[in-house]
Design an enzyme around this catalytic site. Structure first.
Site, PDB file in Angstrom:
ATOM      1  N   GLU A 164      -4.521   2.550  -4.225  1.00  8.73           N
ATOM      2  CA  GLU A 164      -2.943   2.575  -4.072  1.00  8.73           C
ATOM      3  C   GLU A 164      -2.660   1.117  -3.745  1.00  8.73           C
ATOM      4  O   GLU A 164      -1.419   1.007  -3.299  1.00  8.73           O
ATOM      5  CB  GLU A 164      -2.673   3.717  -3.383  1.00  8.73           C
ATOM      6  CG  GLU A 164      -2.933   3.570  -1.939  1.00  8.73           C
ATOM      7  CD  GLU A 164      -4.250   4.296  -1.444  1.00  8.73           C
ATOM      8  OE1 GLU A 164      -4.636   4.386  -0.314  1.00  8.73           O
ATOM      9  OE2 GLU A 164      -5.133   4.617  -2.505  1.00  8.73           O
ATOM     10  N   ASP A 220       0.927  -1.211   0.083  1.00  8.07           N
ATOM     11  CA  ASP A 220      -0.008   0.145   0.040  1.00  8.07           C
ATOM     12  C   ASP A 220       1.022   1.146   0.050  1.00  8.07           C
ATOM     13  O   ASP A 220       1.808   1.249   0.876  1.00  8.07           O
ATOM     14  CB  ASP A 220      -0.552  -0.078   1.198  1.00  8.07           C
ATOM     15  CG  ASP A 220      -2.041   0.789   1.285  1.00  8.07           C
ATOM     16  OD1 ASP A 220      -1.948   1.889   0.139  1.00  8.07           O
ATOM     17  OD2 ASP A 220      -2.790   0.828   1.975  1.00  8.07           O
ATOM     18  N   ILE A 221       0.655   2.020  -0.944  1.00  6.12           N
ATOM     19  CA  ILE A 221       1.540   3.335  -1.167  1.00  6.12           C
ATOM     20  C   ILE A 221       1.100   4.175   0.117  1.00  6.12           C
ATOM     21  O   ILE A 221      -0.044   4.514   0.553  1.00  6.12           O
ATOM     22  CB  ILE A 221       1.332   4.110  -2.405  1.00  6.12           C
ATOM     23  CG1 ILE A 221       1.753   3.271  -3.706  1.00  6.12           C
ATOM     24  CG2 ILE A 221       2.194   5.349  -2.262  1.00  6.12           C
ATOM     25  CD1 ILE A 221       1.579   3.690  -4.904  1.00  6.12           C
ATOM     26  N   ASP A 246      -1.688  10.126 -11.070  1.00  7.38           N
ATOM     27  CA  ASP A 246      -1.731   8.569 -11.811  1.00  7.38           C
ATOM     28  C   ASP A 246      -0.294   8.079 -11.815  1.00  7.38           C
ATOM     29  O   ASP A 246       0.144   6.952 -11.847  1.00  7.38           O
ATOM     30  CB  ASP A 246      -2.503   8.594 -12.963  1.00  7.38           C
ATOM     31  CG  ASP A 246      -3.887   8.752 -12.892  1.00  7.38           C
ATOM     32  OD1 ASP A 246      -4.438   8.684 -11.816  1.00  7.38           O
ATOM     33  OD2 ASP A 246      -4.823   9.267 -13.897  1.00  7.38           O
TER      34      ASP A 246
END
Length: 199
Positions: A141, A105-106, A115
């Site tokens: 994300e 997960d960013i 994007d």
């Protein structure tokens, strides 16, 4: 020439210049003409227009890509991940081979990153795929990486390598700053299902 030289028929896909100087995809079938004396006297050549077949193949591939790929990042989408993950779990449990799942997960993702961050992260995951692996966008994300024939120690090393690569990459969309991501790693256990493995 090949059919004449070998005395054997040949089938080839090729592109020829058709009417109006338009390229045309054809299947060429060359059959040697052999006399009763065994001498090759020539060849009969037929050309079959396969443009509609190729067009259908291209449309089918396009539909397959639309159904299985995330349109923004180009990696597999969640539906394709679920389909492959089910086969993965079944196959690895049957063969009693390890496989691992990396979920990432960013961190602190904001839409100001845009994007481009998602696309570059997807490219990074794809570049770290080995044969048999699958990178997919799980949602938003979040991304997943299925690691074939991989134990948790190896998968953890791979996750750490990806984390380091990501943190060293500067994004124009972030004003030249890098971004980070959190990673979770698990290895399949006896009795696991796809759902329990993800959980």
């Amino acid at each position: 020439a090949s059919a004449l030289a070998t005395g054997e028929q040949r089938i080839r896909r090729m592109i020829i210049r058709g009417r109006g100087r338009k390229d045309l995809s054809v299947e060429l079938h060359a059959v040697p003409v052999v006399g009763a004396d065994g001498i090759v006297y020539g060849a009969a050549v037929t050309l079959h227009d396969v443009s509609p077949e190729l067009s259908l193949e291209a449309r089918c591939q396009s539909l397959h890509d639309a159904a299985t790929r995330d349109p923004l990042t180009g990696v597999a989408n969640r539906a394709e991940f679920k389909r492959v993950h089910e086969m993965f779990v079944m196959a690895h449990l049957e063969r009693q081979r390890p496989c691992a799942l990396i979920i990432t997960d960013i961190d602190h993702y904001g839409h100001q990153a845009g994007d481009e961050v998602l696309k570059s992260f997807a490219r990074l995951l794809k570049s770290n795929c080995r044969p048999g692996d699958l990178a997919a966008r799980y949602g938003g994300e979040e991304f997943v990486l299925l690691c074939a024939d991989c134990d948790i120690a190896t998968a953890s090393q791979r996750a750490e390598s990806i984390r380091r690569q990501l943190s060293s990459f500067q994004h124009d969309a972030l004003g030249g700053r890098s971004c980070t991501a959190s990673f979770g790693v698990t290895e399949i256990q006896a009795g696991d299902t796809p759902d329990t493995m993800v959980a």
